[in-house]
Design an enzyme around this catalytic site. Structure first.
Site, PDB file in Angstrom:
ATOM      1  N   ARG A  45      11.773  -6.395   4.988  1.00 43.66           N
ATOM      2  CA  ARG A  45      11.705  -4.968   5.318  1.00 43.66           C
ATOM      3  C   ARG A  45      12.273  -4.707   6.717  1.00 43.66           C
ATOM      4  O   ARG A  45      12.840  -3.645   6.961  1.00 43.66           O
ATOM      5  CB  ARG A  45      10.260  -4.469   5.234  1.00 43.66           C
ATOM      6  CG  ARG A  45      10.154  -2.966   5.425  1.00 43.66           C
ATOM      7  CD  ARG A  45       8.773  -2.423   5.146  1.00 43.66           C
ATOM      8  NE  ARG A  45       7.806  -2.877   6.129  1.00 43.66           N
ATOM      9  CZ  ARG A  45       6.516  -2.557   6.103  1.00 43.66           C
ATOM     10  NH1 ARG A  45       6.042  -1.803   5.144  1.00 43.66           N
ATOM     11  NH2 ARG A  45       5.685  -2.998   7.032  1.00 43.66           N
TER      12      ARG A  45
ATOM     13  N   LYS B 254       0.834  -1.205   0.000  1.00 43.68           N
ATOM     14  CA  LYS B 254       0.000   0.000   0.000  1.00 43.68           C
ATOM     15  C   LYS B 254       0.874   1.263   0.000  1.00 43.68           C
ATOM     16  O   LYS B 254       0.660   2.163  -0.805  1.00 43.68           O
ATOM     17  CB  LYS B 254      -0.931   0.022   1.223  1.00 43.68           C
ATOM     18  CG  LYS B 254      -1.889  -1.166   1.295  1.00 43.68           C
ATOM     19  CD  LYS B 254      -2.848  -1.058   2.469  1.00 43.68           C
ATOM     20  CE  LYS B 254      -2.176  -1.173   3.817  1.00 43.68           C
ATOM     21  NZ  LYS B 254      -1.671  -2.517   4.151  1.00 43.68           N
TER      22      LYS B 254
ATOM     23  N   ARG C 147      -9.702   0.647   8.409  1.00 43.35           N
ATOM     24  CA  ARG C 147      -9.304  -0.719   8.744  1.00 43.35           C
ATOM     25  C   ARG C 147     -10.383  -1.442   9.546  1.00 43.35           C
ATOM     26  O   ARG C 147     -10.181  -2.592   9.937  1.00 43.35           O
ATOM     27  CB  ARG C 147      -8.011  -0.695   9.564  1.00 43.35           C
ATOM     28  CG  ARG C 147      -6.746  -0.891   8.722  1.00 43.35           C
ATOM     29  CD  ARG C 147      -5.538  -0.700   9.626  1.00 43.35           C
ATOM     30  NE  ARG C 147      -4.394  -1.463   9.229  1.00 43.35           N
ATOM     31  CZ  ARG C 147      -3.346  -0.948   8.576  1.00 43.35           C
ATOM     32  NH1 ARG C 147      -3.323   0.289   8.192  1.00 43.35           N
ATOM     33  NH2 ARG C 147      -2.315  -1.720   8.308  1.00 43.35           N
TER      34      ARG C 147
ATOM     35  N   ARG D  69      11.402  -1.086  12.021  1.00 39.95           N
ATOM     36  CA  ARG D  69      10.046  -1.101  12.569  1.00 39.95           C
ATOM     37  C   ARG D  69       9.884  -2.298  13.482  1.00 39.95           C
ATOM     38  O   ARG D  69      10.011  -3.436  13.047  1.00 39.95           O
ATOM     39  CB  ARG D  69       9.027  -1.169  11.422  1.00 39.95           C
ATOM     40  CG  ARG D  69       8.703   0.184  10.841  1.00 39.95           C
ATOM     41  CD  ARG D  69       7.754   0.089   9.674  1.00 39.95           C
ATOM     42  NE  ARG D  69       6.492  -0.592   9.969  1.00 39.95           N
ATOM     43  CZ  ARG D  69       5.465  -0.603   9.141  1.00 39.95           C
ATOM     44  NH1 ARG D  69       5.544   0.047   7.983  1.00 39.95           N
ATOM     45  NH2 ARG D  69       4.364  -1.241   9.449  1.00 39.95           N
TER      46      ARG D  69
END
Ligand code: B4P
Length: 197
Positions: A128, A14, A89, A134
């Protein structure tokens, strides 16, 4: 105005595709995940609250998220339209977004979903994690929690817009430019349709 919800499970692309779409269609990009991460970085009250949920792979409560999103939309009153990335969401967020836009004589034109299988999602997020720093990418259990939350709480949003005939889906697997071309094909059609009406 062209208002698009870019939809998909965590790691479906996204954020990646939104960046390309806003350039092509001159839209404003609103990523609730990015806004939360910026607040965490700035150590705001909202950031401290969001961190508690995000680090566990859970959704930030609706009330906080909806208020934040509306404030962001209000910052650009002259926008050509928005790409909503990662919002709504939940069904409650969807209903809130629809009535908020209706109060501005606007609406969602399409929810555009990217379908990506779970193995591919897990492998993208694991990769990632190496560069993103993260915490929600770093732990396979938290990644699984995010996927489960998506299935239980977020997938119904797809039906919600499908029931309003505002749903389209593309295959989200393949080179980034190919996925982008698939999304553009749908959006060009939505755009053309909108200009006809
Ligand atoms: P988000 O920031 O929305 O992130 P995401 O769903 O994890 O990832 P995205 O789909 O954007 O993937 P990306 O393009 O980066 O959410 C994070 C958290 O914030 C949530 O778990 C929740 O806690 C909170 N939150 C956010 N919005 C909320 C809301 N509305 N309500 C409540 N809580 C909310 O792509 C992932 C990776 O794949 C990248 O490394 C990318 O390079 C790679 N990739 C992309 N496309 C690819 C392709 N075609 N092929 C191969 N790799 C690809």
């Amino acid at each position: 105005m062209l208002n698009v919800i870019l939809f998909g499970p965590p790691g479906s692309g996204k954020g990646t595709q939104s960046k390309k779409l806003i350039d092509k269609y001159q839209l404003v990009h609103l990523s609730t995940g990015d806004i939360f991460r910026q607040n965490i970085k700035d150590n705001t009250e909202l950031g401290q609250l969001a961190k508690n949920y995000m680090s566990k792979g859970l959704l930030v409560p609706d009330e906080v998220t909806i208020k934040m999103l509306e404030a962001e939309v209000n910052k650009t009153p002259n926008a050509n339209g928005f790409i909503f990335d990662g919002f709504p969401r939940t069904i409650l967020q969807s209903e809130a977004l629809d009535s908020f836009l209706a109060s501005k004589n606007a609406e969602i034109n399409v929810l555009l979903a990217m379908s990506v299988d779970e193995d591919e999602l897990r492998s993208r997020l694991k990769e990632r994690a190496i560069i993103s720093n993260r915490p929600d990418d770093a732990n396979p259990e938290i990644i699984q929690k995010r996927i489960d939350v998506y299935k239980n709480e977020t997938l119904p949003v797809m039906n919600y817009y499908s029931n309003k005939n505002k749903f389209a889906s593309v295959n989200g697997v393949g080179p980034i430019d190919e996925v982008f071309a698939r999304l553009c094909e749908v959006l060009d059609e939505v755009h053309a349709q909108k200009n006809l009406n």
